[in-house]
Design an enzyme around this catalytic site. Structure first.
Site: not given
Ligand code: SAH
Length: 544
Positions: A284, A313, A334, A382, A409
């Site tokens: 991040q 994710y 992932e 996510d 996002c």
């Protein structure tokens, strides 16, 4: 009729989330004006006219909006980064909240309170990563900076206000080195030239700095001198890496790294856990704000220690790993193999023993897990900007978790997915925007969803002949449900469990079914796998 080059006076009455103000001409035409603010009275030059709207350029501020502030960066409006340097931070937060509210209501069709945005304490110097293209201008002067809006023209930038000051020092030293040793820089149009990008990372808590040079080749001539100069000027420099990218592509990093100094990684902390960061790891960019976001996600996950958690994710595992102490098991999914590798290492370095990570496409992996009978209590989502999509939402809903925590996002794809969840019986309980990227157009959101309960208030519009409450109950007998589960799932379920699930699903019990002596607070609760099988039977018989 409005035409190109007309000069009009406009009052800006609203703002798009992408950084333009909107005003209307006397004949009702909407005009979008970048770098304006709600409340501004402006003189605007018309640049382009479409059927129902136009684009204009701010010529003069006649009366400024009360929200206006003086932009404090010489590159504002030139580089493609910030869009809100001309309004107060509180105005920016209001616009971002509105963006989330609009998406949830208009795209998601969901009417729910949007919690106040989690604002960021620092609106400058919050980033821990920079990817700076290197080039030359027409006069041969070295340019290190950012691409301007929607182009690949480099806007030279000695220091970006969103980044740590020491990145400016790395830029300065690199520029000097290029000039002194005549380093060739990459030219996108020809694919020739050596140095392509500076890729910088610094760890907020440990202070460690990583400098990575992306080169069209293996390294740079005299690179030892460059490293020596960096080490002398930057005592916290932990590693220097050369990344080789020989492809004619927009992708910044190539697939090979060569460590020229240090270990090739830096370390940082998040929610009390240590993480190892390589140039390839997802990390991040606003660490302290990520902590606030994860803390909200943890609150929504509401863990008791007994839950099986599925983190889809998962990147390098950060969200799940910061929750691992509070749950029974953690499964992360992932798609990038290096990230999965990092996630495994991160679990080990933090002594997390209840986690496993799967390298796969999230929708496919979720479906596979569902078929294997995996039934998580809490699912974390996510996804990247494109969101989860209907297939994955469908699979997650079929897994029947108690709670879904969705970190997004992109408010538009989030809202679309919330609608898919609503269609499958999952209610959006709380929506909290979080400002991870002050001064830019981006906004992150975290959402709690859970299954619709029988006593949830719903508004119904039914005609009397549709109102056949007992038909659902009478569709299949308890024995038929038991037989179906045995045939399809190979195990037996009790009448007690069936009645518990029916009640959860809002199917009204028959009056003559005396459950009171069987079901008391001490009676055993239907396990998750059996609940799912019973739900499947109820679905099969058209009862839910
Ligand atoms: N949850 C992590 C990472 C979120 S970013 C964190 O907070 O740090 C989104 C992640 O989804 C990226 O790591 C990306 O590689 C991954 N991803 C993208 N498409 C995917 C897919 N189809 N299946 C699984 N993971 C995917």
């Amino acid at each position: 009729m409005l035409k190109k080059n007309d000069l009009v006076q406009l009052k800006i009455t609203s703002t798009t989330a992408e950084g333009s103000g909107v005003g209307h001409t006397s004949d009702g035409m909407a005009v979008f004006v970048p770098m304006s603010a709600t409340g501004d009275e402006l003189s605007v030059k018309i640049l382009k006219v479409k059927k129902t709207y136009a684009f204009g350029k701010l010529e003069e501020i006649l009366t400024p909006s009360p929200a206006r502030i003086e932009p404090d960066c010489p590159n504002f409006s030139k580089c493609g980064g910030c869009v809100w340097r001309h309004v107060s931070y509180s105005e920016e937060c209001r616009i971002k909240e509105q963006k989330v509210r609009d998406a949830v209501e208009r795209i998601g069709g969901i009417n729910t309170e949007i919690k106040p945005i989690i604002a960021c304490e620092r609106t400058d110097r919050y980033r821990n990563k920079a990817q700076l293209p290197v080039g030359r201008d027409r006069n041969g002067k070295v340019q290190i900076g950012f691409y301007s809006f929607h182009s690949h023209r480099i806007v030279d930038c000695a220091d970006c206000a969103l980044q740590p000051e020491q990145f400016g020092e790395v830029i300065r030293i690199t520029r000097e080195f290029i000039d002194r040793y005549g380093v060739s820089v990459y030219d996108e149009s020809t694919g020739k030239g050596r140095l392509r990008h500076l890729y910088l990372r610094c760890a907020e808590i440990t202070g460690e700095l990583m400098v990575c040079y992306v080169v069209n080749g293996n390294g740079l001539k005299n690179e030892d001198i460059l490293i020596k100069n960096l080490r002398e000027a930057l005592p916290n420099l932990k590693t220097v890496v050369f990344n080789s990218n020989r492809e004619k592509t927009n992708v910044i990093l190539g697939s090979k790294n060569r460590v020229a100094y240090g270990e090739g990684v830096i370390e940082d902390e998040l929610c009390g856990k240590r993480f190892c960061i390589s140039p390839f790891s997802f990390w991040q960019v606003n660490r302290s704000q990520a902590e606030k976001l994860y803390t909200k996600a943890l609150e929504y996950a509401n863990l008791s220690g007994r839950e099986n958690l599925l983190d889809l994710y998962c990147g390098t595992g950060t969200i799940g790993l910061t929750m691992a102490d509070g749950c029974k098991t953690l499964t992360g999914v992932e798609i990038i193999p290096d990230a999965v590798c990092d996630a495994e290492k991160n679990a080990e370095r933090n002594g997390v023993k209840n986690a496993r990570f799967i390298c796969a496409d999230a929708p496919a992996a979720a479906e596979q897990l569902r078929q294997e009978g995996v039934s998580p209590d809490v699912v974390i989502l996510d996804p990247p900007r494109k969101g989860c999509g209907e297939e994955l939402v469908g699979t997650v809903a079929k897994m029947n978790p108690d709670r879904v925590v969705y970190v997004s996002c992109d408010p538009a794809t989030l809202a679309r997915d919330l609608k898919y969840f609503a269609e499958r019986g999952y209610v959006t309980r709380e929506v909290t925007p979080c400002d991870m990227f002050p001064r830019t157009a981006h906004v992150e959101t975290v959402v709690l969803l859970s299954r619709k309960m029988p006593d949830d208030k719903i508004e119904v519009d039914l005609s009397l002949d549709e109102l056949d409450i007992t038909s659902a109950e009478s569709k299949a007998t308890y024995q038929e449900i038991k037989d179906y589960v045995l045939k399809e799932y190979g195990f037996k379920v009790s009448t007690l469990y069936i009645s518990q699930v029916k009640r959860k699903c809002g199917i009204i019990e028959r009056e003559n079914y005396n459950h009171s002596h069987k079901e008391n607070p001490h009676s055993s609760q239907c396990p998750k796998d059996k609940e799912n099988a019973i739900r499947a039977a109820l679905e099969h018989f058209g009862m839910i």
